[in-house]
Design a protein around this motif. Structure first.
Motif, PDB file in Angstrom:
ATOM      1  N   UNK A 214       0.845  -1.191   0.000  1.00 42.57           N
ATOM      2  CA  UNK A 214       0.000   0.000   0.000  1.00 42.57           C
ATOM      3  C   UNK A 214       0.884   1.245   0.000  1.00 42.57           C
ATOM      4  N   UNK A 215       0.364   2.338  -0.550  1.00 36.94           N
ATOM      5  CA  UNK A 215       1.019   3.637  -0.473  1.00 36.94           C
ATOM      6  C   UNK A 215       0.002   4.655   0.026  1.00 36.94           C
ATOM      7  N   UNK A 216       0.399   5.447   1.006  1.00 34.31           N
ATOM      8  CA  UNK A 216      -0.495   6.471   1.559  1.00 34.31           C
ATOM      9  C   UNK A 216       0.341   7.640   2.032  1.00 34.31           C
ATOM     10  N   UNK A 217      -0.331   8.696   2.473  1.00 35.89           N
ATOM     11  CA  UNK A 217       0.358   9.731   3.234  1.00 35.89           C
ATOM     12  C   UNK A 217       0.729   9.118   4.574  1.00 35.89           C
ATOM     13  N   UNK A 218       2.002   9.221   4.952  1.00 38.99           N
ATOM     14  CA  UNK A 218       2.427   8.773   6.281  1.00 38.99           C
ATOM     15  C   UNK A 218       2.908   9.992   7.063  1.00 38.99           C
TER      16      UNK A 218
END
Length: 358
Positions: A214-218
């Motif tokens: 997954x890729x998200x704002x972290x």
């Protein structure tokens, strides 16, 4: 006399007069505010917040409202560190989707105003907790507060970065590999002594990076004392300190959070060794269940690699603080103490690496 449960709040909360090394021309700032911040009206009084190791943070007080100013510290800095412009960008984006952050007012990239880049945001009134056991909170509210903390993180991870204008806020994929490389370079740039555990981690971590799904704002530093809770209600009002935010693997954020449930409680945010049932605080299995339900995950993979990575990163950050103490640019008067944590954190990281098969 303060007891151990109260000492963290006393040391880190509230404001103080601006330190001599962090002072600037307040009249020049006031003129800039009048030109760039909608609704600003002086006169202006400036105080400095006690908390924080990285970016000096100020309370701007006017007759009608308060603002918060975050700036890069003066002096010699590591490359890519103290990215207040990135903080401003991500807060501005999150303002558009009703995520709990302060309102972003204006960014100043002109060093001639106060000496370094800065931005101004709203002052969100509420409660900041430095002690993870929440001693000042009624027992029946503690589980609710922790649930909201975890569900707020899940809300961040569920956002589509493209939809909120952050498609280019970080490079796609290979998040952990890039972060390991970044923190290795930061560690080397501020190295004050050689840690054998750190050397082994620098060799082992890049070879064993788990697949990113997954890729998200972290957020990058999601913890209890980086959030403001409502003054009376058990809910998060604003998440603070977005300096390390980027696009990446959401498990980096979440495993950083649950690491707090296993690190020994010392009066700060960590909860290892406390009686969760007696305190009314969810245990780590309940926290994982809350996060997985909110994000649609079936479960969390073996956490030992992630704990090793997170502690490696904390060691590199602590080494950076030690380097700033050496160079005379450290923001906090407690920086020397924080810098001494670098080697113990590296040793702890390696112990988790061993559990993960190193």
């Amino acid at each position: 006399m303060l007891d151990q449960k109260e000492v963290a709040e006393e040391v880190f909360s509230g404001t103080k007069p601006v330190e001599e090394r962090h002072r600037f021309d307040e009249a020049r700032l006031a003129a800039w505010l009048a030109d760039h911040v909608e609704g600003y009206q002086g006169p202006l009084t400036v105080e400095q917040f006690k908390g924080g190791q990285s970016n000096p943070t100020y309370c701007l007080i006017t007759p009608s409202r308060k603002y918060v100013l975050r700036r890069k510290p003066p002096g010699k800095l590591l490359p890519s560190a103290h990215a207040v412009d990135r903080e401003f960008r991500v807060i501005s984006a999150l303002n558009t989707v009703d995520f709990p952050v302060a309102r972003a007012y204006a960014l100043c990239t002109d060093d001639s105003v106060i000496g370094t880049m800065f931005y101004v945001m709203s002052m969100e009134e509420g409660r900041v907790f430095w002690n993870g056991t929440l001693p000042s909170v009624p027992k029946e509210q503690r589980a609710v507060m922790y649930r909201d903390e975890i569900e707020t993180l899940a809300k961040l991870h569920n956002l589509d970065p493209v939809a909120i204008g952050l498609a280019d806020f970080g490079k796609p994929g290979n998040y952990f590999s890039r972060q390991i490389d970044r923190w290795t370079k930061q560690y080397r740039a501020s190295e004050t002594s050689r840690f054998e555990s750190m050397e082994k981690l620098i060799e082992w971590l890049p070879r064993t990076v788990p697949e990113q799904t997954h890729t998200s704002v972290v957020h990058g530093d999601y913890r209890l004392d980086n959030m403001i809770f409502h003054p009376t209600e058990p809910r998060v009002r604003a998440i603070l300190d977005w300096e390390l935010s980027t696009l990446g693997d959401p498990l980096a954020d979440f495993t950083y959070v649950i690491m707090g449930w296993v690190m020994q409680h010392d009066g700060r945010a960590s909860l290892g060794g406390v009686d969760f049932r007696e305190l009314g605080i969810p245990d780590v299995d309940e926290v994982i269940e809350i996060y997985c339900k909110a994000t649609g995950r079936a479960g969390i993979p073996d956490v030992n690699w992630y704990f090793a990575y997170n502690l490696f990163r904390l060691s590199a950050i602590s080494q950076g603080i030690a380097g700033r103490v050496r160079d005379g640019t450290a923001n906090s008067p407690r920086a020397a103490e924080a810098g001494k944590r670098a080697e113990p954190l590296a040793d702890m990281a390696w112990s988790y690496a061993v559990k993960a098969g190193a």
